[in-house]
Design an enzyme around this catalytic site. Structure first.
Site, PDB file in Angstrom:
ATOM      1  N   GLU A 125      38.497  39.609  33.681  1.00  0.00           N
ATOM      2  CA  GLU A 125      38.023  40.322  34.863  1.00  0.00           C
ATOM      3  C   GLU A 125      38.683  41.706  34.890  1.00  0.00           C
ATOM      4  OE1 GLU A 125      38.676  38.440  38.676  1.00  0.00           O
ATOM      5  OE2 GLU A 125      37.337  39.844  39.653  1.00  0.00           O
ATOM      6  N   GLY A 265      48.211  39.387  39.935  1.00  0.00           N
ATOM      7  CA  GLY A 265      48.866  38.160  40.360  1.00  0.00           C
ATOM      8  C   GLY A 265      48.446  36.954  39.531  1.00  0.00           C
ATOM      9  N   ALA A 266      47.152  36.707  39.476  1.00  0.00           N
ATOM     10  CA  ALA A 266      46.658  35.541  38.755  1.00  0.00           C
ATOM     11  C   ALA A 266      45.155  35.658  38.608  1.00  0.00           C
ATOM     12  CB  ALA A 266      47.007  34.257  39.503  1.00  0.00           C
ATOM     13  N   MET A 267      44.581  34.762  37.781  1.00  0.00           N
ATOM     14  CA  MET A 267      43.151  34.870  37.488  1.00  0.00           C
ATOM     15  C   MET A 267      42.501  33.495  37.462  1.00  0.00           C
ATOM     16  SD  MET A 267      40.647  36.823  36.883  1.00  0.00           S
ATOM     17  CE  MET A 267      39.019  36.090  36.744  1.00  0.00           C
ATOM     18  N   ASN A 269      39.993  31.969  36.001  1.00  0.00           N
ATOM     19  CA  ASN A 269      39.136  31.492  34.915  1.00  0.00           C
ATOM     20  C   ASN A 269      38.796  30.012  35.100  1.00  0.00           C
ATOM     21  OD1 ASN A 269      39.936  34.022  33.546  1.00  0.00           O
ATOM     22  ND2 ASN A 269      41.892  32.945  33.369  1.00  0.00           N
ATOM     23  N   GLU A 302      43.577  30.967  43.741  1.00  0.00           N
ATOM     24  CA  GLU A 302      42.849  30.821  42.471  1.00  0.00           C
ATOM     25  C   GLU A 302      42.081  29.498  42.444  1.00  0.00           C
ATOM     26  OE1 GLU A 302      42.760  33.557  41.089  1.00  0.00           O
ATOM     27  OE2 GLU A 302      44.575  34.414  41.976  1.00  0.00           O
ATOM     28  N   HIS A 305      38.898  29.784  44.405  1.00  0.00           N
ATOM     29  CA  HIS A 305      37.852  30.551  43.714  1.00  0.00           C
ATOM     30  C   HIS A 305      36.888  29.639  42.954  1.00  0.00           C
ATOM     31  CE1 HIS A 305      38.337  34.804  44.285  1.00  0.00           C
ATOM     32  NE2 HIS A 305      39.533  34.913  43.742  1.00  0.00           N
TER      33      HIS A 305
HETATM   34  N1  TRP Z   1      40.293  37.748  40.494  1.00  0.00           N
HETATM   35  C1  TRP Z   1      41.726  37.864  40.483  1.00  0.00           C
HETATM   36  C2  TRP Z   1      42.210  37.308  41.815  1.00  0.00           C
HETATM   37  O1  TRP Z   1      41.785  37.708  42.843  1.00  0.00           O
HETATM   38  C3  TRP Z   1      42.194  39.280  40.367  1.00  0.00           C
HETATM   39  C4  TRP Z   1      42.607  39.735  39.012  1.00  0.00           C
HETATM   40  C5  TRP Z   1      43.479  39.146  38.191  1.00  0.00           C
HETATM   41  C6  TRP Z   1      42.222  40.913  38.349  1.00  0.00           C
HETATM   42  N2  TRP Z   1      43.652  39.915  37.065  1.00  0.00           N
HETATM   43  C7  TRP Z   1      42.902  40.986  37.154  1.00  0.00           C
HETATM   44  C8  TRP Z   1      41.356  41.932  38.675  1.00  0.00           C
HETATM   45  C9  TRP Z   1      42.760  42.051  36.272  1.00  0.00           C
HETATM   46  C10 TRP Z   1      41.215  42.998  37.793  1.00  0.00           C
HETATM   47  C11 TRP Z   1      41.899  43.054  36.604  1.00  0.00           C
HETATM   48  O2  TRP Z   1      42.998  36.415  41.876  1.00  0.00           O
HETATM   49 ZN    ZN Z   2      40.840  36.466  44.068  1.00  0.00          ZN
END
Ligand code: TRP
Ligand code: ZN
Length: 900
Positions: A125, A265-267, A269, A302, A305
């Site tokens: 992302e 912070g975190a993602m 996936n 996360e 999401h």
């Molecule tokens: N979607 C992630 C969240 O809200 C945000 C995020 C994590 C992100 N890593 C990133 C956005 C790198 C842009 C680029 O938890």
């Molecule tokens: Zn988010």
């Protein structure tokens, strides 16, 4: 590499995909310097879209081979573009095979496939997938993925990707493979892989419908004793989403992986959340109460999401708040429920207070970060109309204001109405990529309510100002409240229309208790009523009142607006003592403190002595020593408003004057109330082993605040307490709290304490981040001490610092630029030269991090003329550099163009 002068992307330019990709088969041969990626795309013509070639994006990758239906495409069927490849396809479907080569070791951006401590990790992302392979890398391209990973068995024993593991085994040459299949179609930004040397904490739990699922938290060997809290948080999140929204985990396996090098912070996936290790690892000796709280909320965010973001995703990146605002709202509600539930043992009032404290925390963030953004050159609606670089729009506006907009829907429709809207949203849009309108339409339809005017919250930037005027008529025993609203212009939006603003109102009687409220034409009484301000000016009449009331408006912060009150000091003190709404009670204390601080700053400007009014000290003392109030709440109310927020409130931002005012006030409150602070400190000791619990955390917060005030005022007994607490601590909240008090004092022993702390945590990167941040953010209580910039420069050379690690950059540079305005804005301008040097150095490695650091000066036009002159030169200097990233270029251009 992408470079500057990126054109603006417009929301109005959206065109549906001409070709859908219904399946993607990916094969990775992982190698640190030459990873080969093979992909097979099954393309199907989209009958609902205008005919067009297949558009694949690619960035910083080498194309080795490309075939269409097994053959080389004719030369005129394929075209290289600035950002990828276009292929003209015939018929209704086609199969494309592509081979690319990438060099993860050279990828310093932490976007795409990169290395961290010998392992392979991805971040896709928003547009990182195109740095891995050529693909229609946009969120409306929902595809079923199968992924095969091949890597070295010794260095990468663990091979993970999204979904379910379907096959694994050894290969020749010391290598092995694993094959993963994700049963749910997803956009490419949710793809992830991890190939590394990790160990996992595992739990098996049953979902509400009785399905057994495997949960794993993957960390480096040696960190398993820090993974338990993240695991507990995950299980709590699963239960909460089942109970609150009827939403269950949809996979057989759910994984969290901690990585040390991560931009954010975190993602989320699918099935494979990747986390900045800061939001996973915790044990009492290394993590503070706030760290525990943050981990719980990021894990929840996360996890949530998975439904709000993954099962239903965004049609395009302009809709980002569709998933982010909603998911932040969900994590805020979750944390409030968790804190409230834990505090319940102490009674109903304790539970309510714990929830209010969480709300106060959230509003503090909004007011500090988002209000400033909304008032500066980057102001944008929660759904922007244009951007140059999407990574610049993961903002406080999209996230935090976005969450407030969702919260207003929740307030207007009620919990049940909101839930009905959510149910309808999933029943219509599961498996789709949709827009914010689709979401609000579901809320409207499920509740039979017209939300057209409400939609303006999605399109208008800027923080609305609300004013209130009250009039009591003794004869008719009625009180008329006249509210007005006005949103100031923002870049590109000179005019604004009235919004729907829910205002929770209470009226307080002369004895300090809430009066039963009767709005004209409604006869069920209550002490808080929700009124809806929808016009520029509107009056509301309350009847059957025997006294002139004191209004308490916007209770619980019912809308993200600035309420301009002309309450005098006595009224603020009255509400500080009596408001039954904890949020407004806190807010009254903050307003009173703000007023005193700004007056002190004016004294400093005029060369007058800085005198704190006795009435304020009395009101502050009364609140602080009110044992009916929960310690956590008192700690919130006695903490001064954030410096960054106060700078925004100054007509001309002057960091030196503000710092002088804050220091004078801290010294006065520390000294004049030293007995009270010392008593509080003694009374609230927490005994027994550390536990993460709001009751304990509140006591620790109040004690640490006591040390901070006492140390600032140089009270000998307070400093002794701080030393004693620092000399034998068994949890980081107390250890770091004592250290912070010592460092923010004129006491010479602070250097020895910093050294002791450094030695004790030499091998602990996350704790060292705190050590860096504390020093960069320190105030100069001793006038002879060297400027903090000198220390920051020195710490950049510390062997434990690394400019390549975002956490280190945010800890040292981020804290200095954002949390220490008086030191950053030294009159000689040396801070700005340093800032420009760092932005440029970072930009060559990692544009996302550079751009976040660059934003520290975006509101430069609000400052004194001397500051503006010096900042202007450095902004121009950065702008003139050739090869600037679009990320930094967009920020600097907007800062230079959009004055205010
Ligand atoms: N979607 C992630 C969240 O809200 C945000 C995020 C994590 C992100 N890593 C990133 C956005 C790198 C842009 C680029 O938890
Ligand atoms: Zn988010």
């Amino acid at each position: 590499m992408k470079t500057e002068n990126a054109p603006s992307i417009l929301r109005s330019d959206y065109v549906p995909l001409a070709w859908r990709i219904d399946h993607l088969d990916l094969h990775f041969n992982l190698d640190p310097v030459a990873t080969i990626v093979k992909s097979r795309l099954r393309c199907v013509r989209n009958a609902l879209a205008p005919a067009a070639p297949l558009r694949l994006f690619g960035e910083d990758i080498e194309l080795l081979d490309l075939t269409v239906n097994g053959a080389q495409p004719a030369p005129d069927a394929i075209r290289r573009t600035a950002d990828g490849i276009e292929i003209a396809l015939e018929g209704e479907s086609a199969e494309i095979e592509i081979a690319t080569r990438i060099d993860p070791s050279a990828n310093t951006t932490l976007s795409g496939l990169y290395l961290s401590r010998g392992g392979f990790f991805t971040q896709c992302e928003a547009e990182g997938f195109r740095r891995i392979t050529f693909f229609p890398d946009r969120p409306d391209a929902m595809t079923r993925f199968t992924v095969t990973l091949e890597a070295d068995t010794a260095t990468c024993p663990v091979l993970l990707s999204n979904g379910n593991l379907i096959e694994q085994g050894p290969l020749d040459g010391g290598r092995h493979y694993a094959r993963w299949e994700d049963p749910f179609p997803k956009p490419s930004y949710l793809f992830a892989l991890v190939a590394a040397n990790l160990v996992s904490l595992e739990r098996r739990v049953n979902t509400a419908s009785g399905r057994e699922v495997l949960l794993q938290v993957w960390v480096e060997d040696g960190n398993l004793d820090r993974a338990g809290h993240a695991m507990d948080s995950l299980i709590h999140s699963m239960r909460w989403d089942e109970e609150t929204f009827g939403l269950e985990l949809d996979l057989d396996r759910f994984m969290i992986v901690a990585v040390s090098d991560f931009n954010m912070g975190a993602m989320e996936n699918k099935g494979l959340n990747i986390f900045n290790s800061k939001y996973v690892l915790a044990k009492p000796d290394t993590a503070t109460d706030i760290d525990y709280e943050n981990i719980e909320s990021v894990v929840a965010h996360e996890y949530f999401h998975n439904w709000t973001g993954n099962r239903v995703t965004c049609r395009d990146w302009f809709q980002l708040t569709l998933k982010e605002g909603l998911t932040v709202f969900r994590d805020q509600q979750f944390s409030a429920d968790m804190l409230g539930r834990m505090a319940e043992a102490g009674g109903e009032a304790a539970a309510a207070s714990a929830r209010a404290v969480k709300r106060i925390d959230d509003v503090r963030v909004l007011r500090t970060a988002q209000f400033a953004e909304d008032a500066g050159p980057m102001a944008h609606p929660i759904r922007p109309d244009s951007y140059q670089e999407i990574n610049n729009f993961y903002t406080a506006t999209v996230y935090e204001k976005g969450a407030e907009v969702i919260r207003m829907l929740h307030t207007l429709l009620g919990a049940e109405g909101f839930r009905n809207g959510m149910d309808l949203y999933f029943s219509y849009h599961d498996g789709q990529a949709v827009t914010c309108d689709d979401f609000v339409d579901c809320m409207a339809e499920a509740n039979g309510r017209d939300l057209d005017q409400f939609m303006r919250w999605y399109g208008q930037a800027g923080t609305p100002r609300v004013t209130a005027q009250g009039h009591y008529d003794a004869e008719s025993r009625s009180y008329t409240l006249t509210l007005t609203q006005h949103t100031p212009p923002t870049p590109g939006q000179p005019e604004k229309l009235p919004l729907v603003i829910p205002v929770a109102v209470g009226l307080i009687g002369p004895d300090g208790t809430d009066l039963p409220l009767r709005l004209q034409a409604d006869n069920h009484g209550a002490t808080t009523k929700l009124i809806e301000l929808t016009e520029a000016e509107q009056s509301f009449e309350f009847t059957d009142l025997d006294f002139e009331p004191v209004p308490s408006l916007l209770r619980g912060f019912s809308a993200p607006v600035i309420l301009e009150l002309d309450d005098d000091d006595a009224r603020l003190a009255f509400r500080m003592a009596h408001d039954s709404d904890a949020f407004n009670r806190w807010d009254a204390a903050q307003r009173y403190a703000e007023r005193v601080i700004l007056a002190l700053a004016a004294d400093a400007a005029a060369g007058r002595p800085l005198a704190v009014p006795d009435a304020f000290v009395s009101a502050f003392r009364a609140l602080l020593t009110n044992d009916a109030l929960d310690p956590a709440f008192r700690a919130q109310a006695a903490a001064l408003p954030a410096e960054a927020y106060l700078l925004e409130r100054m007509t001309v931002a002057d960091p030196a004057l503000l710092r002088a005012a804050l220091m004078a006030l801290m010294r006065e409150l520390g000294g004049a109330l030293s007995d009270e602070w010392l008593t509080l400190y003694r009374k609230h000791e927490v005994t027994g082993p550390y536990r993460y619990h709001p009751a304990d955390a509140g006591r620790r917060a109040l004690r640490n605040l006591a040390l901070k005030y006492l140390a600032a005022a140089g009270v000998g007994e307070g400093l002794e307490r701080a030393h004693a607490q620092f000399a034998r601590f068994d949890n980081m909240t107390e250890g770091f709290g004592a250290l912070a008090a010592l460092v923010n004092s004129a006491n010479p022993a602070r250097e020895a304490a910093l050294d002791t702390f450094h030695r004790r945590y030499r091998d602990d990167a996350l704790v060292l981040d705190k050590w860096f941040a504390l020093q960069a953010g320190a105030w100069r209580w001793n006038a002879e001490a060297a400027p903090v910039l000198e220390r920051v420069r020195r710490l950049m050379g510390d062997p434990d610092f690394s400019i390549e690690n975002p956490n280190k950059v945010y800890a040292l540079l981020g804290s200095f630029f954002r949390a220490n305005p008086a030191e950053f804005h030294l009159p000689d301008g040396s801070g700005y030269v340093f800032w420009a040097d760092q932005v440029l150095a970072l930009d060559r490695r990692n544009p996302q991090v550079a751009s976040r650091v660059a934003r520290a000066l975006e509101s430069w036009r609000r400052f004194t003329p001397e500051i503006r002159d010096r900042v202007g030169v450095q902004l121009e200097r950065v702008r003139s550099v050739v090869g600037l990233s679009p990320d930094v270029a967009e920020i600097i251009d907007k800062a230079l163009q959009n004055g205010r």
